[in-house]
Design a protein around this motif. Sequence first.
Motif, PDB file in Angstrom:
ATOM      1  N   LEU A 206       0.843  -1.190   0.000  1.00 22.27           N
ATOM      2  CA  LEU A 206       0.000   0.000   0.000  1.00 22.27           C
ATOM      3  C   LEU A 206       0.881   1.244   0.000  1.00 22.27           C
ATOM      4  O   LEU A 206       1.811   1.360   0.797  1.00 22.27           O
TER       5      LEU A 206
ATOM      6  N   SER B  29       0.717   5.784  -0.571  1.00 21.80           N
ATOM      7  CA  SER B  29      -0.181   6.930  -0.407  1.00 21.80           C
ATOM      8  C   SER B  29       0.298   8.073  -1.296  1.00 21.80           C
ATOM      9  O   SER B  29       0.934   9.028  -0.824  1.00 21.80           O
TER      10      SER B  29
ATOM     11  N   ASN C 188      -3.319   5.897   2.893  1.00 17.80           N
ATOM     12  CA  ASN C 188      -4.065   4.899   2.130  1.00 17.80           C
ATOM     13  C   ASN C 188      -5.106   4.221   3.012  1.00 17.80           C
ATOM     14  O   ASN C 188      -6.252   3.987   2.581  1.00 17.80           O
ATOM     15  N   GLN C 189      -4.736   3.936   4.245  1.00 19.24           N
ATOM     16  CA  GLN C 189      -5.667   3.295   5.177  1.00 19.24           C
ATOM     17  C   GLN C 189      -6.808   4.234   5.555  1.00 19.24           C
ATOM     18  O   GLN C 189      -7.956   3.801   5.698  1.00 19.24           O
TER      19      GLN C 189
ATOM     20  N   ASP D 250      -8.113   6.509   3.651  1.00 20.84           N
ATOM     21  CA  ASP D 250      -9.032   6.494   2.502  1.00 20.84           C
ATOM     22  C   ASP D 250      -9.880   5.225   2.502  1.00 20.84           C
ATOM     23  O   ASP D 250     -11.087   5.268   2.224  1.00 20.84           O
ATOM     24  N   TRP D 251      -9.246   4.094   2.792  1.00 20.03           N
ATOM     25  CA  TRP D 251      -9.954   2.811   2.788  1.00 20.03           C
ATOM     26  C   TRP D 251     -11.014   2.784   3.887  1.00 20.03           C
ATOM     27  O   TRP D 251     -12.141   2.311   3.674  1.00 20.03           O
TER      28      TRP D 251
ATOM     29  N   GLU E 265     -13.965   4.727   2.782  1.00 26.44           N
ATOM     30  CA  GLU E 265     -14.690   4.033   1.715  1.00 26.44           C
ATOM     31  C   GLU E 265     -15.597   2.936   2.266  1.00 26.44           C
ATOM     32  O   GLU E 265     -16.777   2.843   1.879  1.00 26.44           O
ATOM     33  N   VAL E 266     -15.071   2.118   3.181  1.00 21.56           N
ATOM     34  CA  VAL E 266     -15.892   1.008   3.684  1.00 21.56           C
ATOM     35  C   VAL E 266     -17.007   1.512   4.592  1.00 21.56           C
ATOM     36  O   VAL E 266     -18.103   0.931   4.621  1.00 21.56           O
TER      37      VAL E 266
ATOM     38  N   ILE F 181      -9.049  -3.472  10.855  1.00 21.35           N
ATOM     39  CA  ILE F 181      -7.730  -3.194  10.293  1.00 21.35           C
ATOM     40  C   ILE F 181      -6.678  -3.310  11.389  1.00 21.35           C
ATOM     41  O   ILE F 181      -6.869  -2.802  12.502  1.00 21.35           O
TER      42      ILE F 181
ATOM     43  N   GLU G 234      -7.182  -8.644   3.178  1.00 23.04           N
ATOM     44  CA  GLU G 234      -5.993  -8.226   2.456  1.00 23.04           C
ATOM     45  C   GLU G 234      -4.844  -8.133   3.453  1.00 23.04           C
ATOM     46  O   GLU G 234      -5.064  -7.864   4.623  1.00 23.04           O
TER      47      GLU G 234
ATOM     48  N   ARG H 297      -6.186  -6.395   6.781  1.00 22.43           N
ATOM     49  CA  ARG H 297      -7.484  -5.738   6.964  1.00 22.43           C
ATOM     50  C   ARG H 297      -8.584  -6.587   6.374  1.00 22.43           C
ATOM     51  O   ARG H 297      -8.411  -7.248   5.348  1.00 22.43           O
TER      52      ARG H 297
ATOM     53  N   SER I  38     -12.801  -6.684   5.363  1.00 26.00           N
ATOM     54  CA  SER I  38     -14.002  -5.906   5.089  1.00 26.00           C
ATOM     55  C   SER I  38     -15.129  -6.838   4.680  1.00 26.00           C
ATOM     56  O   SER I  38     -14.897  -7.895   4.088  1.00 26.00           O
TER      57      SER I  38
END
Length: 313
Positions: A28, A30, A128-129, A131-132, A135-136, A259, A288, A310, A312
Amino acid sequence: MASPISTSRPQSHSHTAAVIKPPQLQVLTSPEWEDYALLDSGNGQKLERYGEYILIRPEAEAIWKPALPAEAWSKAHARFQPSGDEGGGIWEVRRPLPERWQVGYKSLRCWVQRSTSRHVGLFPEQANQWDWIQEVIRSAKRPVNVLNLFGYTGLATLAAAHAGANVTHVDASRKAITWAHENQILSGLQDAPIRWIVDDALKFTQREARRGRRYDGLILDPPKFGRGPKGEVWEFYKLLPELLQACRAVLSAEPVFVILTAYAVKASAITLYYALSEIMSTWKGQIEAGEVALIETSGNRLLPTAIFARWSA
């Protein structure tokens, strides 16, 4: 793509070696930062820009030679000089540098400042985390309660709150909680539903389970070693299994995400993958795992900083 891993059982005419399908690990990065850049790294150090100020900090992973000339490194405003104590040392200020200054990532803002360690209140590789997480949470399209353990200065908490979650933020350091609350105000989220808790992460989670509180999302960023507000000792390998079981006990019937990130430990992302797979085995979802890294602007290299797993729904 990684090839299958074969166990070391002896071959025979009547038996074939068992084949294990390994998790597909990923890296990952960023790349969407504007207020931060990894300018260079090497010789056990990294050269970073936070806003308009440049810092040099230790980095054990940077075993290669710097890509930039010494002149570029000489422009740093400050350098952290480690001492013999783990995590200890002093900051050498070379050019005028404020006590603290602001940086932003998309909708989030935070204070950056020198501390008694090499840390400055921000782990930019985690963007990056963030953002994730957003999103979830948004994809759930329902109210989401999040528990952030070892929450530090709160960027993951603020990302979750900005996406609409109710967040309980736990850290053993009152100074870190104060810093996180200041970041909340900077980010314009002063009215967001966030509970700030100064407590030992494991004990708090165990009490939450007994109280019957449940969470749809969990964020865990445990250190290698630490102490709780009452002197409780945290050791990653000794207590992480117990913490994960406590976390399983506070998950809701329909969790949204979990996560887990680990810094400075002698572990693999595969370790975290299987640990998280075990506690999430009851629920359907995807996992992931891999490494978190920074993109170096000078030499097109990746600087690994942490491992993660992580889940989801």
